[in-house]
Write a protein that holds these residues in place. Structure first.
Motif, mmCIF file in Angstrom:
data_model
loop_
_atom_site.group_PDB
_atom_site.id
_atom_site.type_symbol
_atom_site.label_atom_id
_atom_site.label_comp_id
_atom_site.label_asym_id
_atom_site.label_seq_id
_atom_site.Cartn_x
_atom_site.Cartn_y
_atom_site.Cartn_z
ATOM 1 N N LYS A 114 0.826 -1.210 0.000
ATOM 2 C CA LYS A 114 0.000 0.000 0.000
ATOM 3 C C LYS A 114 0.863 1.264 0.000
ATOM 4 O O LYS A 114 0.541 2.247 -0.683
ATOM 5 C CB LYS A 114 -0.912 0.006 1.220
ATOM 6 N N ALA A 115 1.938 1.250 0.776
ATOM 7 C CA ALA A 115 2.828 2.414 0.801
ATOM 8 C C ALA A 115 3.422 2.665 -0.586
ATOM 9 O O ALA A 115 3.572 3.813 -1.016
ATOM 10 C CB ALA A 115 3.940 2.197 1.827
ATOM 11 N N THR A 116 3.746 1.593 -1.304
ATOM 12 C CA THR A 116 4.254 1.731 -2.665
ATOM 13 C C THR A 116 3.181 2.262 -3.596
ATOM 14 O O THR A 116 3.458 3.057 -4.499
ATOM 15 C CB THR A 116 4.781 0.375 -3.177
ATOM 16 N N VAL A 117 1.944 1.828 -3.393
ATOM 17 C CA VAL A 117 0.838 2.281 -4.247
ATOM 18 C C VAL A 117 0.690 3.796 -4.178
ATOM 19 O O VAL A 117 0.418 4.450 -5.189
ATOM 20 C CB VAL A 117 -0.471 1.571 -3.846
ATOM 21 N N VAL A 118 0.869 4.373 -2.982
ATOM 22 C CA VAL A 118 0.788 5.832 -2.852
ATOM 23 C C VAL A 118 1.793 6.504 -3.788
ATOM 24 O O VAL A 118 1.464 7.460 -4.509
ATOM 25 C CB VAL A 118 1.039 6.268 -1.400
ATOM 26 N N VAL A 119 3.017 6.003 -3.797
ATOM 27 C CA VAL A 119 4.060 6.576 -4.652
ATOM 28 C C VAL A 119 3.728 6.346 -6.125
ATOM 29 O O VAL A 119 3.929 7.225 -6.977
ATOM 30 C CB VAL A 119 5.432 5.968 -4.298
ATOM 31 N N ILE A 120 3.201 5.169 -6.446
ATOM 32 C CA ILE A 120 2.850 4.848 -7.830
ATOM 33 C C ILE A 120 1.812 5.826 -8.366
ATOM 34 O O ILE A 120 1.912 6.327 -9.493
ATOM 35 C CB ILE A 120 2.323 3.404 -7.923
#
Length: 417
Positions: A114-120
């Motif tokens: 989820k943290a990566t999704v924010v950046v994506i």
């Protein structure tokens, strides 16, 4: 030739990680540079056309490339094999998620995702803004779209429709378009009529068999399929509102897990709809309903993509010369920047804060994260993801796997609580 189509598009489908930019680059190498199935000019004109359509442009480009080789059969092979590997993987992940998704260690893995999704999503915002905002009017449309969604909670289709009207009104001049031969217009119309009947067939069957859940799934994702201008990110906020708040098929956390899993698989990101349909189906009626819901979602999501290509491909040159159409679609793309900005804030709030409350003040309907519930671990994971993805240039699957592992490692060090 058919065997070549199956072999080449099968390989493209299996290797289509990393989103549309990577997928389009892969197809350019395979179809233009290596095999000369398309000229550079044909590839670029087809890509421009696909970007004007609702739905995943990379999948539609694969459909067009197959159509150029062997007509409708070639298009079905090209587009179908682009989607099939990812759809199979998503089906397995959705069934596994229903079994193991509530375990604490799985939640830790998904925190990293989820943290990566924010950046994506922020990265997608930057890329789309750079392409779409070519002047001050485009910027105003993007800001207005963001405010309409984030502060007023207006429906996504309404925002897109208003943007299209503004864009069409602004585009009163342009090169005259050569009229398409009547035979081509008639052929395209027949394709649309037959395709619409095929598209609607499972919906009609579900209604006649009195299967309300499958009917609702089919109707909702059919509507979504015709408003996905600007790619999957553009409709995620709208889809989430409908799925989480209105239908209550999934929770907010499940919706974000769905996007994270879709990012790790080959094929178009819009396969997230299949995951949503299957998870909702599993809650409604177990594994059997999950499979039927997944099939219904795939059908109504991707059949329209074939219709657009088979009907529109013969008219590419003619459509490209319509200034009002170009203006409307350019304005839609500008509005999509605001849509993705809304999605970025929505995702970040729900990942970084344990409690996000609704805020209603007169006509304003938005969200308010509770500052005291900030999750420093989630913020730290997002910082790491941003460093690896934006600065170090790691591939998306590598970053997702790494951050999932870091989330799991933190959970283990913290005592597995």
């Amino acid at each position: 030739m058919i065997s070549d189509l199956i072999r080449i598009f099968g390989r493209i489908g299996l290797m289509s990680f990393g989103g549309p930019a990577a997928q389009i680059a892969l197809m350019h190498k395979e179809l233009v540079e290596t095999r000369n199935w398309l000229t550079e000019d044909q590839f670029l004109r087809a890509l421009s056309f696909c970007m004007l359509l609702p739905g995943p442009e990379a999948m539609q480009l694969a459909t067009y490339a197959g159509w150029k080789q062997r007509g409708i059969l070639g298009g079905l092979i090209g587009g179908g094999l682009f989607v099939l590997p990812g759809a199979i993987v998503i089906a397995g992940l959705a069934l596994a998620y229903g079994t193991y998704g509530d375990l604490a260690w799985v939640a830790a893995v998904f925190l990293g995702i989820k943290a990566t999704v924010v950046v994506i999503v922020i990265q997608a915002l930057i890329k789309v803004a750079g392409r779409a905002l070519t002047g001050p009017i485009d910027g105003l449309i993007a800001v207005a779209g963001f405010m309409a969604l984030f502060f007023l909670a207006l429906p996504f289709p309404l925002v897109i429709a208003v943007a299209a009207l503004i864009g069409a009104a602004r585009s009163t001049t342009g090169p005259a378009a050569a009229p398409a031969p009547p035979a081509r217009l008639g052929h395209s119309l027949r394709i649309v009529l037959v395709g619409a009947a095929i598209w609607a067939a499972p919906l009609i069957l579900a209604y006649m068999l009195e299967l309300p859940f499958l009917t609702d799934i089919g109707l909702f994702f059919s509507k979504l399929a015709v408003v996905t201008f600007g790619g999957a990110y553009a409709v995620l906020a709208y889809m989430t509102q409908q799925v989480v708040v209105d239908f209550q098929w999934l929770s907010t956390a499940q919706m974000m897990d769905a996007l994270g899993l879709a990012e790790t698989t080959p094929g178009p990101l819009i396969l997230v709809t299949q995951f949503v349909g299957m998870v909702a189906g599993a809650a409604e009626g177990g594994v059997a309903m999950a499979l039927w819901a997944g099939l219904m979602t795939l059908w109504v999501t991707f059949v329209p993509c074939f219709i657009w290509i088979f009907a529109g491909a013969p008219l590419i040159d003619w459509l490209g010369g319509r200034p009002r159409l170009r203006g409307a679609l350019a304005a839609i793309t500008a509005a999509v920047v605001g849509v993705i900005a809304n999605l970025s804030l929505w995702f970040a709030a729900h990942v970084f804060f344990g409690t996000v409350e609704p805020l209603v003040w007169g006509p304003v309907q938005t969200i308010r994260p509770v500052i005291g519930t900030v999750d420093p671990v989630a913020v730290g994971l997002a910082v790491v993801a941003a460093i690896l993805l934006l600065w170090r240039g790691w591939s998306l699957p590598r970053v997702l796997i790494t951050l999932a592992g870091v989330g799991l490692l933190h959970w283990a060090i913290a005592g597995g609580a």
